[in-house]
Write a protein that holds these residues in place. Structure first.
Motif, mmCIF file in Angstrom:
data_model
loop_
_atom_site.group_PDB
_atom_site.id
_atom_site.type_symbol
_atom_site.label_atom_id
_atom_site.label_comp_id
_atom_site.label_asym_id
_atom_site.label_seq_id
_atom_site.Cartn_x
_atom_site.Cartn_y
_atom_site.Cartn_z
ATOM 1 N N VAL A 199 -1.561 -1.979 -4.263
ATOM 2 C CA VAL A 199 -1.218 -2.587 -5.556
ATOM 3 C C VAL A 199 -0.665 -3.989 -5.341
ATOM 4 O O VAL A 199 0.022 -4.262 -4.355
ATOM 5 C CB VAL A 199 -0.213 -1.721 -6.349
ATOM 6 C CG1 VAL A 199 -0.913 -0.587 -7.048
ATOM 7 C CG2 VAL A 199 0.883 -1.171 -5.465
ATOM 8 N N PHE A 200 -0.991 -4.858 -6.278
ATOM 9 C CA PHE A 200 -0.645 -6.275 -6.176
ATOM 10 C C PHE A 200 0.383 -6.650 -7.242
ATOM 11 O O PHE A 200 0.698 -5.853 -8.125
ATOM 12 C CB PHE A 200 -1.916 -7.114 -6.328
ATOM 13 C CG PHE A 200 -2.974 -6.809 -5.304
ATOM 14 C CD1 PHE A 200 -3.042 -7.520 -4.117
ATOM 15 C CD2 PHE A 200 -3.885 -5.785 -5.521
ATOM 16 C CE1 PHE A 200 -3.994 -7.231 -3.161
ATOM 17 C CE2 PHE A 200 -4.853 -5.480 -4.569
ATOM 18 C CZ PHE A 200 -4.909 -6.204 -3.382
ATOM 19 N N THR A 215 0.854 -1.185 0.000
ATOM 20 C CA THR A 215 0.000 0.000 0.000
ATOM 21 C C THR A 215 0.891 1.236 0.000
ATOM 22 O O THR A 215 1.824 1.342 0.804
ATOM 23 C CB THR A 215 -0.924 0.019 1.230
ATOM 24 O OG1 THR A 215 -1.790 -1.121 1.185
ATOM 25 C CG2 THR A 215 -1.777 1.287 1.249
ATOM 26 N N ILE A 216 0.603 2.155 -0.913
ATOM 27 C CA ILE A 216 1.364 3.393 -1.032
ATOM 28 C C ILE A 216 0.415 4.538 -0.702
ATOM 29 O O ILE A 216 -0.628 4.693 -1.333
ATOM 30 C CB ILE A 216 1.950 3.560 -2.445
ATOM 31 C CG1 ILE A 216 2.785 2.316 -2.805
ATOM 32 C CG2 ILE A 216 2.806 4.815 -2.536
ATOM 33 C CD1 ILE A 216 3.218 2.267 -4.247
ATOM 34 N N LYS A 245 4.243 7.015 2.191
ATOM 35 C CA LYS A 245 4.751 5.883 2.956
ATOM 36 C C LYS A 245 4.263 4.580 2.336
ATOM 37 O O LYS A 245 3.211 4.538 1.684
ATOM 38 C CB LYS A 245 4.330 5.981 4.424
ATOM 39 C CG LYS A 245 2.840 5.982 4.679
ATOM 40 C CD LYS A 245 2.572 6.155 6.185
ATOM 41 C CE LYS A 245 1.063 6.183 6.458
ATOM 42 N NZ LYS A 245 0.798 6.368 7.913
ATOM 43 N N ILE A 246 5.070 3.550 2.503
ATOM 44 C CA ILE A 246 4.764 2.226 1.973
ATOM 45 C C ILE A 246 4.584 1.274 3.144
ATOM 46 O O ILE A 246 5.389 1.252 4.080
ATOM 47 C CB ILE A 246 5.908 1.722 1.068
ATOM 48 C CG1 ILE A 246 6.023 2.592 -0.194
ATOM 49 C CG2 ILE A 246 5.695 0.257 0.683
ATOM 50 C CD1 ILE A 246 7.221 2.249 -1.056
ATOM 51 N N GLY A 301 0.060 -5.293 4.328
ATOM 52 C CA GLY A 301 -0.677 -6.106 5.276
ATOM 53 C C GLY A 301 0.014 -7.429 5.530
ATOM 54 O O GLY A 301 0.054 -7.923 6.661
ATOM 55 N N GLU A 302 0.582 -8.003 4.496
ATOM 56 C CA GLU A 302 1.327 -9.266 4.623
ATOM 57 C C GLU A 302 2.785 -8.995 4.238
ATOM 58 O O GLU A 302 3.605 -8.668 5.068
ATOM 59 C CB GLU A 302 0.698 -10.333 3.718
ATOM 60 C CG GLU A 302 -0.721 -10.721 4.100
ATOM 61 C CD GLU A 302 -0.799 -11.418 5.440
ATOM 62 O OE1 GLU A 302 0.199 -12.078 5.823
ATOM 63 O OE2 GLU A 302 -1.846 -11.296 6.101
ATOM 64 N N SER A 303 3.083 -9.104 2.961
ATOM 65 C CA SER A 303 4.426 -8.780 2.473
ATOM 66 C C SER A 303 4.328 -8.495 0.982
ATOM 67 O O SER A 303 3.389 -8.929 0.310
ATOM 68 C CB SER A 303 5.407 -9.922 2.731
ATOM 69 O OG SER A 303 5.017 -11.080 2.022
#
Length: 404
Positions: free
Chosen positions: A371-372, A361-362, A386-387, A390-392
């Motif tokens: 973004v995936f 997430t940005i 900031k970046i 939730g997982e990695s």
């Protein structure tokens, strides 16, 4: 008026014949039922294949909006120095070997472009060498085990190669007396019948040996002629000389190699992230059906042995991994975002971030995007963001270094 500072970016797929059929299609979640080769995915504002960004629920050409308002979209200092977004960001899937090639310096590119313009050679002409007035330094970061040719072997190693191959014995006096340039000119300007006579027994021998060792030239010769049948060859590609005379380099995932003006090179196999100056100037010397201009290639080649430099990257204070490149046009970092970790940043120039795996997430003060893998964002200059993840997630960022 839209106040967003982070935009979803959509690049352009390039279906070159040397590309694989699956890697980029799977990464971008594209259907490829016809199994077309998908060689490259371009992210940038190159006029021939500009990316688009999503603005107010519409797709807008990145090249067009930069031209309309360069101060906002690339920054005043970047516009003053380069007059455009100076980099082109790519994902590559190399299934078949690319051409032996050299990129000119900026000064020489300007001269070459102007000369071809004056000669009236159309930009679209396949025999045109210079498509623009820019240099084309480039850096690649491997996404898989990646193989490439990069620069001439050191003198000691090249001498050993010439000594060990019977067909190359006649080249030894040339190299010992007059060095790299004389040797390479000899093989690159050799009449085709002589090339065939010299290389055919070598190629036949390599095909019989069928080595599986990718660090050996024989593997790549065998791959090049894997579909050949019969005892005779219609024509032997002189690019084979380069496979023996250049360094064969193996880069593992996360390893990077920078290639500046004059360094002869060729990608052999694998997938990578590539970042280059916004140019399409390539001087080719073999392993390709495209236009080959040996005199121009020789004119711009750096004739010296080198030990390839493989960069593992330097971890910065904000936890991004930087791969230093000795040019002002671009920079590249690798972002490994883990759960609950926050990476703080502020863009100097326009930035493009491409996610290769997971999700990130940005977030800026104006908006945020999650973004995936296979997705990219375009970030405006002078944006604090900031970046987190939730997982990695793993991503690569292209940017222009700060101009003082």
């Amino acid at each position: 008026m839209n106040q967003d500072t982070i935009f979803l970016l959509k690049g352009k797929v390039q279906n070159y014949a040397w590309g694989g059929t699956d890697f980029i299609a799977q990464l971008l979640n594209l259907e490829n039922k016809e199994k077309k080769p998908i060689a490259e995915y371009w992210m940038g504002a190159h006029p021939s294949a500009s990316s688009t960004i999503f603005m107010n629920n519409e797709e807008v050409s990145l090249n067009e909006i930069i031209n309309k308002n360069p101060g906002k979209y690339i920054g005043a200092k970047v516009n003053q120095k380069f007059g455009e977004l100076p980099y082109l960001f790519k994902i590559l899937d190399v299934k078949e070997m690319l051409s032996i090639q050299v990129h000119p310096s900026k000064t020489e590119a300007e001269k070459g472009f102007d000369a071809e313009e004056e000669a009236g050679i159309l930009i679209t002409d396949k025999k045109r060498n210079y498509k623009d007035r820019n240099h084309k330094p480039e850096v690649m970061v491997a996404l898989s085990e990646f193989w490439l040719l990069h620069g001439f072997l050191t003198r000691e190693r090249l001498s050993a190669v010439l000594q060990s191959i019977p067909e190359f014995q006649t080249l030894i006096p040339i190299f010992e007396k007059d060095g790299y340039k004389a040797l390479y000119r000899e093989v690159m300007e050799m009449p085709q019948p002589e090339v065939d006579k010299l290389l055919e027994p070598l190629v036949q021998r390599e095909l019989k040996s069928q080595t599986n060792d990718k660090s050996q030239p024989g593997f790549w010769v065998t791959k090049l002629y894997k579909n050949h049948s019969g005892d005779k060859f219609e024509k032997i590609d002189r690019g084979i000389f380069s496979i023996y005379l250049f360094n064969i380099v193996k880069a593992m995932p996360g390893d990077a190699v920078f290639q500046g003006a004059g360094v002869p090179h060729a990608y052999l196999e694998g997938q990578n992230v590539e970042l280059m100056a916004n140019s399409d100037n390539v001087l080719r010397g073999g392993l390709t059906p495209k236009h080959v201009d040996v005199p121009e290639l020789l004119k711009h080649t750096t004739f010296e042995g080198i030990i390839p430099s493989i960069m593992q990257g330097e971890v910065m204070e904000n936890k991004e991994k930087n791969y230093p490149c000795p040019i002002p046009d671009f920079g590249i970092t690798k972002i490994d975002s883990v759960s609950n970790q926050i990476i703080n940043n502020k863009s100097f120039s326009a930035e493009i971030i491409f996610v290769t795996d997971g999700e990130i997430t940005i977030e800026s003060a104006e908006n945020s995007l999650t973004v995936f893998g296979g997705e990219a964002v375009f970030i405006l200059p002078q944006t604090a963001y900031k970046i987190n993840s939730g997982e990695s997630g793993t991503a690569f960022k292209a940017y222009v270094p700060i101009i003082n």
